[in-house]
Design a protein around this motif. Sequence first.
Motif, PDB file in Angstrom:
ATOM      1  N   GLN B 482      18.014  -3.915   1.640  1.00  0.00           N
ATOM      2  CA  GLN B 482      17.844  -2.556   1.393  1.00  0.00           C
ATOM      3  C   GLN B 482      16.653  -2.383   0.352  1.00  0.00           C
ATOM      4  OE1 GLN B 482      21.467  -0.205   0.462  1.00  0.00           O
ATOM      5  NE2 GLN B 482      20.255   0.391  -1.145  1.00  0.00           N
ATOM      6  N   GLU B 483      16.781  -3.063  -0.606  1.00  0.00           N
ATOM      7  CA  GLU B 483      15.752  -3.113  -1.698  1.00  0.00           C
ATOM      8  C   GLU B 483      14.448  -3.158  -1.013  1.00  0.00           C
ATOM      9  OE1 GLU B 483      15.387  -2.098  -4.818  1.00  0.00           O
ATOM     10  OE2 GLU B 483      17.588  -2.034  -5.022  1.00  0.00           O
ATOM     11  N   PHE B 484      14.423  -4.259  -0.223  1.00  0.00           N
ATOM     12  CA  PHE B 484      12.964  -4.479   0.399  1.00  0.00           C
ATOM     13  C   PHE B 484      12.513  -3.486   1.297  1.00  0.00           C
ATOM     14  CE2 PHE B 484      10.560  -6.771   3.637  1.00  0.00           C
ATOM     15  CZ  PHE B 484       9.884  -7.682   3.044  1.00  0.00           C
ATOM     16  N   GLU B 487      11.159  -0.829  -0.596  1.00  0.00           N
ATOM     17  CA  GLU B 487       9.612  -1.153  -1.111  1.00  0.00           C
ATOM     18  C   GLU B 487       8.615  -0.910   0.155  1.00  0.00           C
ATOM     19  OE1 GLU B 487       8.930  -1.956  -3.995  1.00  0.00           O
ATOM     20  OE2 GLU B 487       6.912  -2.650  -3.542  1.00  0.00           O
ATOM     21  N   MET B 488       9.001  -1.260   1.302  1.00  0.00           N
ATOM     22  CA  MET B 488       8.269  -1.305   2.490  1.00  0.00           C
ATOM     23  C   MET B 488       7.870   0.039   2.761  1.00  0.00           C
ATOM     24  SD  MET B 488       7.428  -4.257   3.549  1.00  0.00           S
ATOM     25  CE  MET B 488       7.537  -4.624   1.940  1.00  0.00           C
ATOM     26  N   ARG B 489       8.900   1.088   2.604  1.00  0.00           N
ATOM     27  CA  ARG B 489       8.471   2.605   2.603  1.00  0.00           C
ATOM     28  C   ARG B 489       7.517   3.126   1.516  1.00  0.00           C
ATOM     29  NH1 ARG B 489       9.367   6.680   5.613  1.00  0.00           N
ATOM     30  NH2 ARG B 489      10.490   5.522   6.990  1.00  0.00           N
ATOM     31  N   PHE B 490       7.983   2.511   0.304  1.00  0.00           N
ATOM     32  CA  PHE B 490       7.211   2.907  -0.825  1.00  0.00           C
ATOM     33  C   PHE B 490       5.665   2.583  -0.553  1.00  0.00           C
ATOM     34  CE2 PHE B 490       5.514   2.296  -5.238  1.00  0.00           C
ATOM     35  CZ  PHE B 490       5.961   3.480  -5.644  1.00  0.00           C
ATOM     36  N   ARG B 491       5.641   1.337  -0.159  1.00  0.00           N
ATOM     37  CA  ARG B 491       3.951   0.972   0.176  1.00  0.00           C
ATOM     38  C   ARG B 491       3.510   1.722   1.158  1.00  0.00           C
ATOM     39  NH1 ARG B 491       2.650  -4.012  -2.587  1.00  0.00           N
ATOM     40  NH2 ARG B 491       4.320  -4.561  -4.045  1.00  0.00           N
ATOM     41  N   TRP B 492       4.174   2.082   2.121  1.00  0.00           N
ATOM     42  CA  TRP B 492       3.584   2.798   3.113  1.00  0.00           C
ATOM     43  C   TRP B 492       3.163   4.246   2.701  1.00  0.00           C
ATOM     44  CZ3 TRP B 492       0.828   3.967   7.222  1.00  0.00           C
ATOM     45  CH2 TRP B 492       1.263   5.113   7.928  1.00  0.00           C
ATOM     46  N   GLU B 493       3.978   4.877   1.898  1.00  0.00           N
ATOM     47  CA  GLU B 493       3.805   6.212   1.588  1.00  0.00           C
ATOM     48  C   GLU B 493       2.814   6.160   0.618  1.00  0.00           C
ATOM     49  OE1 GLU B 493       7.498   7.637   0.855  1.00  0.00           O
ATOM     50  OE2 GLU B 493       8.046   8.143   2.994  1.00  0.00           O
ATOM     51  N   LEU B 520       2.686  -3.335   9.685  1.00  0.00           N
ATOM     52  CA  LEU B 520       3.034  -2.270   8.772  1.00  0.00           C
ATOM     53  C   LEU B 520       1.814  -2.194   8.114  1.00  0.00           C
ATOM     54  CD1 LEU B 520       4.752   0.116   7.428  1.00  0.00           C
ATOM     55  CD2 LEU B 520       5.987  -1.586   6.059  1.00  0.00           C
ATOM     56  N   ASN B 521       1.386  -3.323   7.570  1.00  0.00           N
ATOM     57  CA  ASN B 521       0.027  -3.718   6.812  1.00  0.00           C
ATOM     58  C   ASN B 521      -0.936  -2.815   7.369  1.00  0.00           C
ATOM     59  OD1 ASN B 521       0.121  -4.242   4.126  1.00  0.00           O
ATOM     60  ND2 ASN B 521      -0.480  -6.497   4.479  1.00  0.00           N
ATOM     61  N   CYS B 522      -1.030  -3.318   8.665  1.00  0.00           N
ATOM     62  CA  CYS B 522      -2.305  -2.634   9.331  1.00  0.00           C
ATOM     63  C   CYS B 522      -2.287  -1.291   9.336  1.00  0.00           C
ATOM     64  CB  CYS B 522      -2.213  -3.021  10.914  1.00  0.00           C
ATOM     65  SG  CYS B 522      -2.653  -4.641  11.453  1.00  0.00           S
ATOM     66  N   CYS B 523      -0.992  -0.466   9.371  1.00  0.00           N
ATOM     67  CA  CYS B 523      -0.999   0.723   9.542  1.00  0.00           C
ATOM     68  C   CYS B 523      -1.278   1.182   7.969  1.00  0.00           C
ATOM     69  CB  CYS B 523       0.484   1.291   9.658  1.00  0.00           C
ATOM     70  SG  CYS B 523       1.125   1.055  11.309  1.00  0.00           S
ATOM     71  N   ILE B 524      -0.863   0.553   6.843  1.00  0.00           N
ATOM     72  CA  ILE B 524      -1.124   1.010   5.700  1.00  0.00           C
ATOM     73  C   ILE B 524      -2.748   1.189   5.442  1.00  0.00           C
ATOM     74  CG2 ILE B 524      -0.907   0.384   3.134  1.00  0.00           C
ATOM     75  CD1 ILE B 524       1.968  -0.664   3.748  1.00  0.00           C
ATOM     76  N   TYR B 768      12.592   0.202  12.380  1.00  0.00           N
ATOM     77  CA  TYR B 768      13.161  -0.970  12.799  1.00  0.00           C
ATOM     78  C   TYR B 768      13.590  -1.671  11.785  1.00  0.00           C
ATOM     79  CZ  TYR B 768      12.974  -5.717  15.181  1.00  0.00           C
ATOM     80  OH  TYR B 768      13.464  -6.931  15.553  1.00  0.00           O
ATOM     81  N   LEU B 769      12.908  -1.759  10.525  1.00  0.00           N
ATOM     82  CA  LEU B 769      13.641  -2.463   9.398  1.00  0.00           C
ATOM     83  C   LEU B 769      14.859  -2.170   8.960  1.00  0.00           C
ATOM     84  CD1 LEU B 769      10.381  -3.142   7.352  1.00  0.00           C
ATOM     85  CD2 LEU B 769      11.143  -4.788   9.110  1.00  0.00           C
TER      86      LEU B 769
END
Lengths: 206, 982
Positions: B482-484, B487-493, B520-524, B768-769
């Motif tokens: 859940q933390e992870f 973190e992914m969403r945080f990085r995207w935003e 996700l990294n491509c998107c970011i 998905y995540l």
Amino acid sequence: MDEDVLTTLKILIIGESGVGKSSLLLRFTDDTFDPELAATIGVDFKVKTISVDGNKAKLAIWDTAGQERFRTLTPSYYRGAQGVILVYDVTRRDTFVKLDNWLNELETYCTRNDIVNMLVGNKIDKENREVDRNEGLKFARKHSMLFIEASAKTCDGVQCAFEELVEKIIQTPGLWESENQNKGVKLTHREEGQGGGACGGYCSVL
Amino acid sequence: MAADSEPESEVFEITDFTTASEWERFISKIEEVLNDWKLIGNSLGKPLEKGIFTSGTWEEKSDEISFADFKFSITHHYLVQESPDKEGKDEVLEDLIPQSMQDLLCMNNDFPPRAHCLVRWYGLREFVVIAPAANNDAVLSESKCNLLLSSVSVALGNTGCQVPLFVQIHHKWRRTYVGECQGPGVRTDFEMVHLRKVPNQYTHLSGLLDIFKSKIGCTLTPLPPVSIAIRFTYVLQDWQQYFWPQQPPDIDALVGGEVGGLEFGKLPFGACEDPISELHLATTWPHLTEGIIVDNDVYSDLDPIQAPHWSVRVRKADNPQCLLGDFVTEFFKICRRKESTDEILGRSTFEEEGREVADITHALSKLTEPAPVPIHKLSVSNMVHTAKKKIRKQRGVEESPLNNDVLNTILLFLFPDAASEKPLDGTSSTDNSNPPLESEEYNLYNQFKSAPSDSLTYKLALCLCMINFYHGGLKGVAHLWQEFVLEMRFRWENNFLIPGLASGPPDLRCCLLHQKLQMLNCCIERKKARDEGRKTSPSDNVTNTYSGDAGKSGDHLGPDNLKDMDKEKGEVGKSWDSWSDSEEEFFECLSDTEELKGNGQESGKKGGPKEMASLKPEGRLHQHGKLTLLHNGEPLYIPVTQEPAPMTEDLLEEQSEVLAKLGTSAEGAHLRARMQSACLLSDMESFKAANPGCFLEDFVRWYSPRDYIEEEVIDEKGNMVLKGELSARMKIPSNMWVEAWETAKPIPARRQRRLFDDTREAEKVLHYLAVQKPADLARHLLPCVIHAAILKVKEEESLENISSVKKIIKQIISHSSKVLHFPNPEDKKLEEIIHQITNVEAIIARARSLKAKFGTEKCEQEEEKEDLERFVSCLLEQPEVLVVGAGRGHAGSIIHKLFVNAQRAAAMAPPEEDLKRMVPPEERRQNLAADFPPAAGRELILRTTVPRPAPYSRALPQRMYSVLTKEDFRLAGAFSSDTSFF
Ligand SMILES: Nc1nc2c(ncn2[C@@H]2O[C@H](COP(=O)(O)OP(=O)(O)OP(=O)(O)O)[C@@H](O)[C@H]2O)c(=O)[nH]1
Ligand SMILES: [Mg+2]
């Protein structure tokens, strides 16, 4: 009819633009030659059931565009392919020279290492040959591929190319059976004391 | 008369089975089986070679027979041998005694390390056993035993079978057999005594000799000599100073992150208990003759140190607890859990998160809102904590399955960029970590479909494994995940690239989860480029970190560059059935009416070169060599183009399915091409924008040069001119290329509709995540864990250099790569892989244990050291190893010392009473100061050839085996007698 199909094989056709990939495929599936065939956009797809050594195999054949720009997409179609047909044009040396690039790509994107590759030198009906048959042979040997020269126009070698490829795939264990039981190595040895209980078993004195 | 008697005698010979008793039926069934197995007659094999019982292969054949309704199994055990040619020999063999009787005397296979007990006791190469079929059935009463034995006797006599036939009597655990072997005029009776308590006279040689002789009952004087083979086995359990060095890792020490030899990212290894439990030393006197030695109740010549043969075996602990194996096994168990992350954490985490902390989750509402303003100045060291705080806000610290220190350590391990002051830009994240090795090991991810060993995905797998084992099990896993995801969403935003992922489109050779993260990294990356582009003026927006496929796409196309693609929001091109378009896609696009007016009006289908040429060129990347436009000779420019959409394998799968579904008809093919032409159209538009007034010929010369055919022709004036034209296939009217060309409007890439909607794709990935259950996660990551475990095993093996293990590891790798390449590998196969890894771990642990015990490292002389190492590795691989030089050799003296040390310790340690209870007084007296403990097993084989039952009978093999252990005492005798001359 589908019941006796042994397996479905995924086959991919690659090579420089204009070498005659789509023409070869059309010759194989429909036994025609259409000079009006447009340059492929992205990937095209055809199906044909063939019988090799009495085994029926359904081939799902993906015909890719040789066009540089479409190539970023094609690697994804390499996934799960059991056979690849790599085509060059015997009347255009540059298409032969580029073969190395294609092999590189194959190596990078293929998901399995036991994939069967076939090299096809196409358009042998034409007069102005630039690549000798021996060169093709040598290249194929060097990269352990099957090799054949063909002409989509005159039909030479086309049927044979696909049949050879399928035969080879079927002979390659583990390549066509998606559920290959008993293929794994048996590592578990018979452990001591097995054979059960106090009697009948093989055991040591203590 | 003769003719008359024929039918009579036939009638006479009809056997009436209607009145046959159960007993008769039983016998005939035995005969039937013996016949079926072709065990009739004498077939003499080769004399038994030395050690063949161990090195050869044993096989068995079974059938079931019943006596009334009592079921028996009948089994033929035999050593596999090349079949001797029987032809012609039968006559000669007529007089010979059966093979099995001869084998009674053979000394080449005494005391086999592992064998069927009947082989050990009687030295037989083949025999048949009849035993109750059910394991807890037993033949107990004496009358039944006799009935069985006489059945056997009759069956052997009727068939002429010369293979010994045994019946198992009493409870199975007692291993009591009686049997018989018959030959022409000879018979051997196999008898057995099994006692729990040993009469004193049976504990030594002289007493046993007395029994043997009295059993033979031979009255000849002098008696033919009795040959004697003796083996004493000593057991060492107390290894003294050789403590098993491996301690289970200290869980509490782990909080600091790197204490106790365990760090996140490193797998533990080794057995928690000594994987070698006992050493058995067998001291053997293979060939003694009566009278040479004395062994009676007051004195013995049989000093183990002096025994001519020593051999040892080690007893391996059954399934020793092994850390690595446990780790992987426990992780694998998660795969079977059904709970979702929310269920495990006890509430709907993601929803609540969203309500309270606005910028964290609006998974779907995001689609309809303008993008949040990026927080560019946020120091990255806050990043991780921001996500964490959000969790903490929700839940008391105490409630968190993972303690804060642990969580911090893990997050810093996973996201090392959080510790540095500056945000990472793009590529540096992966370049910083250990450089990708071109080694075979590094490329294992390719075979296992896992992820590179320096990637975030791989590290995540290891952390989850560790958490699962030490920090809260499934709950901990759910918490970290859940933390992870947060973190992914945080990085995207916030436009922070995810570290530890190779840049570029998803690597299809890796596991799907890894691809998703790359996606996700491509998107970011794209969002970041766009946001930065919007912020700065177009001219100084040159930082383009996107390398993508640039290298691959060949120079005449130029690097696919995004740099000004999105500097402003473009208008939407005319929708031309493109693959990747959809309505939602345009939500962020500001319509730019100015631009529309500028280009739109003139870019009609009929827009010929003349009108087009008047447009201002836009979106040029660079000039294309020396090529010029056909109609006006202006330089031909390669346009800036849109990067094709990156795809993960599931998307590709979907796409190819859709494409395949279109079928193979002409319309299908046409539609398929159309669906894939978005990129072509976009490129055409870019090209038109960069080269106002161009023709399809111009485009083709850049895009598909082979479709532009140039010929030298001689013009009217007789000059050679280069005349070019489109290839035949491009000239076909209304082919798709022409069609697309006519539709394409001159619009530079940056104002085109995006081919790749990063916002939508990112939200898809994040969703998905978020919905992955711990079980899904474990399945995604299992290849990484297996990959890591194999690397670990490899690393540990390299320290020990055990060739057999090397081979096994290779097999495991090739096996795993086969299993893991299938989309949903069967649990059974995965379990087997894990089991194999655990086995290797145990083998390595055993090797270490033995090396420590035998002190191979301490050995100074190179030659001795090599011998010792060889000896130790044999111990691992063979059931029993001969000690060269017996008690006097190098290995022998080490073994001797081990026993002496254990004896000394034992003499000091246990209280008197214990000793009294365990050892008979005289033995205690004898052994208290001895180098060896009382033998745990004493085996004796006595053999001779004497006439029996009468002095004038044929001289036949006689044999008696005895074994005395702590638990029991057994005598197994085979006594042959002449059945024709007595
Ligand atoms: N003479 C001759 N011409 C051929 C043969 N095979 C193909 N051609 C011609 O070569 C041209 C290109 O053939 P295609 O089949 O479209 O080539 P491709 O490899 O599919 O090209 P892309 O789709 O662009 O990758 C067409 O004009 C065909 O008519 C052949 O065996 N002999
Ligand atoms: Mg084509």
